[in-house]
Enzyme design. Structure first.
Site, PDB file in Angstrom:
ATOM      1  N   ASP A   1      -4.190   5.870   3.161  1.00 38.48           N
ATOM      2  CA  ASP A   1      -3.407   4.807   2.525  1.00 38.48           C
ATOM      3  C   ASP A   1      -4.037   3.436   2.745  1.00 38.48           C
ATOM      4  O   ASP A   1      -4.175   2.638   1.822  1.00 38.48           O
ATOM      5  CB  ASP A   1      -1.975   4.801   3.073  1.00 38.48           C
ATOM      6  CG  ASP A   1      -1.263   6.121   2.855  1.00 38.48           C
ATOM      7  OD1 ASP A   1      -1.810   6.974   2.126  1.00 38.48           O
ATOM      8  OD2 ASP A   1      -0.176   6.305   3.413  1.00 38.48           O
TER       9      ASP A   1
ATOM     10  N   GLY B   1       6.549   7.047  -1.726  1.00 37.23           N
ATOM     11  CA  GLY B   1       5.284   7.756  -1.543  1.00 37.23           C
ATOM     12  C   GLY B   1       4.105   7.009  -2.135  1.00 37.23           C
ATOM     13  O   GLY B   1       3.028   7.577  -2.334  1.00 37.23           O
TER      14      GLY B   1
ATOM     15  N   THR C   1      -5.234  17.220   2.978  1.00 40.08           N
ATOM     16  CA  THR C   1      -6.600  17.498   3.423  1.00 40.08           C
ATOM     17  C   THR C   1      -6.993  16.552   4.552  1.00 40.08           C
ATOM     18  O   THR C   1      -7.821  16.897   5.389  1.00 40.08           O
ATOM     19  CB  THR C   1      -7.599  17.350   2.254  1.00 40.08           C
ATOM     20  OG1 THR C   1      -7.259  16.170   1.523  1.00 40.08           O
ATOM     21  CG2 THR C   1      -7.580  18.540   1.336  1.00 40.08           C
TER      22      THR C   1
HETATM   23  P1  ADP Z   1       6.110   4.153   1.822  1.00 40.21           P
HETATM   24  O1  ADP Z   1       5.918   5.516   1.239  1.00 40.21           O
HETATM   25  O2  ADP Z   1       6.605   3.198   0.793  1.00 40.21           O
HETATM   26  O3  ADP Z   1       4.930   3.668   2.579  1.00 40.21           O
HETATM   27  P2  ADP Z   1       7.280   4.067   4.427  1.00 40.21           P
HETATM   28  O4  ADP Z   1       8.560   4.597   4.978  1.00 40.21           O
HETATM   29  O5  ADP Z   1       6.010   4.510   5.041  1.00 40.21           O
HETATM   30  O6  ADP Z   1       7.309   4.332   2.869  1.00 40.21           O
HETATM   31  O7  ADP Z   1       7.311   2.481   4.540  1.00 40.21           O
HETATM   32  C1  ADP Z   1       8.402   1.763   4.041  1.00 40.21           C
HETATM   33  C2  ADP Z   1       8.805   0.674   5.026  1.00 40.21           C
HETATM   34  O8  ADP Z   1       7.783  -0.364   5.024  1.00 40.21           O
HETATM   35  C3  ADP Z   1      10.083  -0.039   4.622  1.00 40.21           C
HETATM   36  O9  ADP Z   1      11.225   0.627   5.116  1.00 40.21           O
HETATM   37  C4  ADP Z   1       9.916  -1.405   5.272  1.00 40.21           C
HETATM   38  O10 ADP Z   1      10.224  -1.344   6.642  1.00 40.21           O
HETATM   39  C5  ADP Z   1       8.404  -1.630   5.149  1.00 40.21           C
HETATM   40  N1  ADP Z   1       8.066  -2.410   3.935  1.00 40.21           N
HETATM   41  C6  ADP Z   1       7.267  -2.032   2.914  1.00 40.21           C
HETATM   42  N2  ADP Z   1       7.166  -3.015   1.983  1.00 40.21           N
HETATM   43  C7  ADP Z   1       7.927  -4.044   2.418  1.00 40.21           C
HETATM   44  C8  ADP Z   1       8.261  -5.343   1.923  1.00 40.21           C
HETATM   45  N3  ADP Z   1       7.773  -5.801   0.765  1.00 40.21           N
HETATM   46  N4  ADP Z   1       9.085  -6.118   2.655  1.00 40.21           N
HETATM   47  C9  ADP Z   1       9.594  -5.671   3.817  1.00 40.21           C
HETATM   48  N5  ADP Z   1       9.319  -4.474   4.324  1.00 40.21           N
HETATM   49  C10 ADP Z   1       8.508  -3.650   3.655  1.00 40.21           C
HETATM   50 MG    MG Z   2       4.073   4.636   4.291  1.00 41.02          MG
END
Ligand code: ADP
Ligand code: MG
Length: 400
Positions: free
Chosen positions: A186, A138, A48
């Protein structure tokens, strides 16, 4: 004992002094501040936000912590306890440079850049990241990371920024600098959610309402099922849906599909059917019905009857599966198995094509439902999912 996997609790998580000690081991001195920002699940209102409409997320009790100390130069020196395999252990970038590092460090660097570009100059800093938000499930680990870093850097800079304004900056970091086209949900959830409440967010105006969501008081519980699969969505599948929504809005002469009121839905669908094939029609129908579901869920939650949202969750899933076509076999299996085991409602949550689903049930049944879902995955030859209960939790806050 419930048979769901253990939920991370405050006691199991490193306490503030342990994080400070880890910072000292990494950087050789004590930190100045630490912020915690949560991941989220969206209760209802999927896709949405593409149409400037409402969403209803809760923050989950899984957080990312950013622990910081200022430096006298313009370097941002970063380490994540979860960042291995996505670049070196310690990553250094020079603030003010437009080139972002590769891998996870792009996110904090992008946040620093977004703050500076928007008039909040940040000092050089040492930054330690620690998290128990599953990555890529997600549950928005990226927004949790951005929000924790944005809040921590602001506190070093002595900048007081309202939570929603910081959410907007964190989103800009992801959209404009990391290059991921996400909506505002988010970051808004991570910054603005409150304990025992869902966040009714108007993604056009950014107006919010805290809606009571105290499942325990009603004897209910919510479980996240992370399918641990991510089917290649491909930017094209996403942008095709975006284009379909745009085409429908243009045909109807509105800025976005959210501008079609409940009494205009039938005539709008008839008008679309006269011009477009089934694809545009189905995408628009999902948005119209989903918008109505968000409003209905908010109404039942306001009246203190969360069990009454069950049918909306199920109808929302069917609509995402059949009309928006973003579900997958694993997500459908969660919903089918959970319902067969007596859940009140269940649906995929987030962008789909894998990731997570949510299951609403009587609290005492959640463990058994988790077992049935795991058995269903086993029967179908899917890898075991990760099931854990969640409660509506607090948004970003300072730890010290
Ligand atoms: P999500 O659904 O979890 O948001 P995304 O692909 O949007 O998935 O984001 C994930 C990316 O965010 C990871 O590949 C990494 O690059 C970064 N990330 C998230 N949490 C961490 C963390 N604790 N330490 C390092 N990188 C992180
Ligand atoms: Mg994300």
């Amino acid at each position: 004992m419930p048979q769901t996997n253990r939920a991370p609790s405050e006691e199991l998580r490193p306490a503030a002094d342990e994080l400070a000690a880890e910072f000292e081991r990494t950087f050789g001195r004590m930190p100045e501040a630490a912020w915690s920002a949560p991941g989220r699940v969206n209760l209802i209102g999927e896709y949405t936000d593409l149409n400037e409409s409402f969403v209803l997320p809760i923050a989950i009790p899984r957080t990312t912590r950013a622990i910081v100390a200022a430096r006298s130069d313009r370097a941002l020196v970063m380490r994540s306890t979860q960042g291995y395999g996505e670049g070196p252990d310690l990553v250094t970038v020079q603030l003010g440079e437009a080139d972002l590092p590769r891998g996870w460090a792009a996110y904090p660097a992008a946040v620093a850049l977004a703050l500076e570009v928007n008039g909040y100059p940040v000092p050089g800093a040492e930054l330690l990241i620690d998290s128990d938000v599953p990555v890529g499930a997600g549950l928005s680990s990226s927004a949790a990371l951005e929000c924790a870093v944005a809040a921590a850097l602001c506190s070093l800079a002595g900048a007081r920024v309202a939570p929603m304004d910081l959410a907007v900056l964190a989103r800009r970091a992801e959209n404009d600098f990391v290059g991921v086209p996400c909506g505002i949900m988010d970051q808004a959830a991570s910054m603005c959610c409150q304990d025992a409440h869902a966040l009714m967010l108007d993604t056009r105006s950014h107006e919010v309402e805290q809606v009571p969501f105290d499942l325990a008081a009603a004897g209910l519980g919510l479980m996240v099922v992370d399918t641990r699969v991510k089917h290649e969505l491909g930017a094209s599948a996403y942008s095709r849906r975006w284009q379909a929504c745009q085409l429908a809005a243009r045909t109807l002469g509105v800025r976005a599909l959210r501008d079609v009121g409940p009494s205009e839905v039938e005539s709008s669908l008839r008008a679309l059917a006269g011009v477009w094939d089934g694809e545009v029609l189905k995408r628009a129908r999902h948005v119209f019905t989903e918008q109505a579901r968000v409003l209905h869920v908010v109404e039942v939650l306001r009246s203190g009857d969360p069990a009454a949202m069950g049918p909306d969750l199920l109808a929302g899933h069917a609509s995402l599966r059949d009309d928006f076509e973003v579900s997958c076999a694993e997500l459908d299996a969660v919903v089918d198995a959970a319902c067969a085991a007596g859940a009140i409602g269940a649906r995929m949550t987030g962008a789909g094509f894998g990731g997570s689903a949510i299951v609403l049930a009587e609290e005492a049944r959640l463990g058994a439902i988790g077992s049935v879902v795991r058995a269903a995955f086993d029967d179908r030859g899917f890898a075991p999912p990760h099931c854990f209960p969640v409660t509506a939790s607090a948004g970003a806050h300072r730890m010290f």
